[in-house]
Design a protein around this motif. Structure first.
Motif, PDB file in Angstrom:
ATOM      1  N   PHE A  79       6.639  -4.037   2.521  1.00 58.81           N
ATOM      2  CA  PHE A  79       7.015  -3.700   1.164  1.00 58.81           C
ATOM      3  C   PHE A  79       8.210  -4.454   0.881  1.00 58.81           C
ATOM      4  O   PHE A  79       8.991  -4.770   1.896  1.00 58.81           O
ATOM      5  CB  PHE A  79       7.292  -2.226   0.723  1.00 58.81           C
ATOM      6  N   ASP A  83       8.437  -3.645  -5.427  1.00 60.06           N
ATOM      7  CA  ASP A  83       6.976  -3.451  -5.174  1.00 60.06           C
ATOM      8  C   ASP A  83       6.553  -1.932  -6.080  1.00 60.06           C
ATOM      9  O   ASP A  83       7.392  -0.969  -5.953  1.00 60.06           O
ATOM     10  CB  ASP A  83       6.547  -3.213  -3.886  1.00 60.06           C
ATOM     11  N   ARG A  84       5.466  -1.896  -6.760  1.00 60.69           N
ATOM     12  CA  ARG A  84       5.076  -0.515  -7.259  1.00 60.69           C
ATOM     13  C   ARG A  84       4.143   0.058  -6.007  1.00 60.69           C
ATOM     14  O   ARG A  84       3.234  -0.565  -5.413  1.00 60.69           O
ATOM     15  CB  ARG A  84       4.178  -0.711  -8.586  1.00 60.69           C
ATOM     16  N   VAL A  85       4.559   1.415  -5.549  1.00 56.95           N
ATOM     17  CA  VAL A  85       4.146   1.900  -4.601  1.00 56.95           C
ATOM     18  C   VAL A  85       3.602   3.577  -4.809  1.00 56.95           C
ATOM     19  O   VAL A  85       3.935   4.028  -5.953  1.00 56.95           O
ATOM     20  CB  VAL A  85       4.887   2.020  -3.450  1.00 56.95           C
ATOM     21  N   GLU A 123       7.259   3.724   5.999  1.00 57.70           N
ATOM     22  CA  GLU A 123       6.527   2.233   5.505  1.00 57.70           C
ATOM     23  C   GLU A 123       5.021   2.577   5.556  1.00 57.70           C
ATOM     24  O   GLU A 123       4.428   1.885   4.515  1.00 57.70           O
ATOM     25  CB  GLU A 123       6.966   1.213   6.503  1.00 57.70           C
ATOM     26  N   LEU A 127       1.290   3.114  -0.249  1.00 59.95           N
ATOM     27  CA  LEU A 127       0.555   2.088  -0.476  1.00 59.95           C
ATOM     28  C   LEU A 127       0.834   1.408  -1.790  1.00 59.95           C
ATOM     29  O   LEU A 127       1.373   1.692  -2.862  1.00 59.95           O
ATOM     30  CB  LEU A 127      -0.857   2.516  -0.658  1.00 59.95           C
ATOM     31  N   HIS A 128       0.288   0.034  -2.066  1.00 60.05           N
ATOM     32  CA  HIS A 128       0.631  -0.495  -3.319  1.00 60.05           C
ATOM     33  C   HIS A 128      -0.175  -0.034  -4.306  1.00 60.05           C
ATOM     34  O   HIS A 128      -1.369   0.248  -4.092  1.00 60.05           O
ATOM     35  CB  HIS A 128       0.155  -2.263  -3.029  1.00 60.05           C
ATOM     36  N   ALA A 131      -3.419  -2.773  -9.250  1.00 61.40           N
ATOM     37  CA  ALA A 131      -2.805  -3.547 -10.463  1.00 61.40           C
ATOM     38  C   ALA A 131      -3.241  -2.940 -12.039  1.00 61.40           C
ATOM     39  O   ALA A 131      -2.367  -3.053 -12.784  1.00 61.40           O
ATOM     40  CB  ALA A 131      -3.042  -5.048 -10.431  1.00 61.40           C
ATOM     41  N   GLU A 290      -6.918   3.595   1.375  1.00 64.29           N
ATOM     42  CA  GLU A 290      -6.975   2.082   1.017  1.00 64.29           C
ATOM     43  C   GLU A 290      -8.347   1.624   0.466  1.00 64.29           C
ATOM     44  O   GLU A 290      -8.541   0.915  -0.344  1.00 64.29           O
ATOM     45  CB  GLU A 290      -6.584   1.218   2.155  1.00 64.29           C
ATOM     46  N   ASN A 293      -8.971   3.072  -3.076  1.00 67.92           N
ATOM     47  CA  ASN A 293      -8.302   2.189  -4.035  1.00 67.92           C
ATOM     48  C   ASN A 293      -9.127   0.904  -4.228  1.00 67.92           C
ATOM     49  O   ASN A 293      -9.249   0.418  -5.446  1.00 67.92           O
ATOM     50  CB  ASN A 293      -7.030   1.752  -3.600  1.00 67.92           C
TER      51      ASN A 293
END
Length: 334
Positions: A79, A83-85, A123, A127-128, A131, A290, A293
């Motif tokens: 990251f 960043d958007r998390v 870390e 997660l991101h 979008a 993940e 997502n």
């Protein structure tokens, strides 16, 4: 920064907003400026029974939050600032089966949660944000979203063409409905509200049962499956509904048990006679998050948010959860 803390056994009324210094990220950590939280029944239960859950002193509640990376600690490569998390429920569960080392890393329980303006995450405990999702939508994913996915897909092993029984219209059940609809899984959904059933139908629910009108709703489930029973039950009620869920399942079916919302006891004989797999589900690991997502992105799924309250009014979010009148998720904006 402002933070909400559980302080003693005062329940919702005992929550306090206090000031703390903004923390500095250490090696392998990221500092996140939180933009939204979502409320789970587990968060409410923790606040109302802090002592019984082993919480001493002040503890920040809530497992689920999303925001913007403000700063990264030494060694962080996944990251960058800006960043958007979204955080993971368990900071130490990256993959594989759950184990003892995972449990102490649950946000908003054994360790501080995310009902605050800034928080440190590992870390690999973030997660991101997909979008197509807002911060509020992303904040609903770590507990309810991933639990629903685990119940149906990774743990439930449901396949297109099978039938799943979903109980109620809370966060897990509505996520399960959306995931099932995108996966070709037929659903039977129960609620005590015709209005909520109509909303569930708009999300693709195939069979609707008002359990207030039909107290023996397991009979309606069997009618809807030509006497065979469902392949899978997403069981959010607990002991009080488990007996009916067993009666609703087919021989060799599976029940994913995630909730303890109702009390009661049952004789396990019927589970044995029908060779039912009863599996406890407690959220899921990072790599499962993940995969979920990726499915949300592919199918452009937007979580259902019923109500949103401001950070300063966070107590009201828990009162909404306590009243159990919501459809989908309740969020707090920061």
């Amino acid at each position: 920064m402002k933070v909400w803390v559980i302080s003693g056994d005062g329940g919702i009324d005992g929550l306090q907003m206090i000031e703390r210094d903004v923390p500095k990220p250490g090696p392998g950590e990221i500092l996140v400026r939180l933009k939204a939280n979502s409320i789970n029944y587990r968060d409410l239960a923790t606040i109302k029974n802090a002592g019984a859950r082993g919480i001493k002193g002040q503890r920040i509640p809530n497992s689920d939050g999303a925001g913007i990376v403000e700063e990264v600690g030494p060694g962080v490569t996944a990251f960058a600032a800006g960043d958007r998390v979204v955080g993971t429920f368990f900071q130490n569960w990256l993959s594989g089966s759950i184990h003892d080392g995972v449990m102490p890393s649950a946000l908003g329980g054994p360790i501080d949660g995310l009902l605050c303006e800034y928080a440190l995450l590992k870390e690999w405990g973030a997660l991101h944000v997909p979008a197509h999702l807002s911060f509020e939508e992303a904040a609903t994913l770590p507990c309810a979203g991933l639990t629903a996915w685990h119940c149906l897909i990774d743990g439930g092993k449901a396949r297109a063409g099978q039938t799943a029984l979903l109980l109620g219209t809370g966060g897990v059940s509505i996520f399960a409905q959306q995931i099932a609809n995108a996966s070709g899984i037929r659903t039977i959904l129960t609620s005590s509200s015709d209005e909520k059933l109509a909303r569930a139908q708009s999300l693709g629910a195939d069979v609707l049962i008002n359990y207030r009108n039909h107290p023996n709703w397991e009979e309606k489930v069997m009618e809807a499956t030509d006497g065979q029973g469902v392949d899978l039950v997403v069981e959010v009620g607990g002991a009080g509904t488990l007996e009916k869920s067993v009666a609703s399942a087919r021989v060799g079916g599976r029940i994913s048990l995630v909730g303890v919302l109702t009390g009661g006891q049952m004789d396990p004989t019927s589970i044995m006679r029908k060779s039912i797999t009863l599996q406890g589900i407690y959220v899921g690991p990072r790599d499962m998050f993940e995969r979920m997502n990726a499915a949300l992105v592919q199918n452009k799924i937007h979580p259902v948010i019923d109500a949103s309250v401001e950070f300063k009014d966070a107590k009201e979010a828990y009162r909404m959860m306590e009243k159990a009148g919501h459809f989908g998720k309740i969020v707090v904006t920061i």
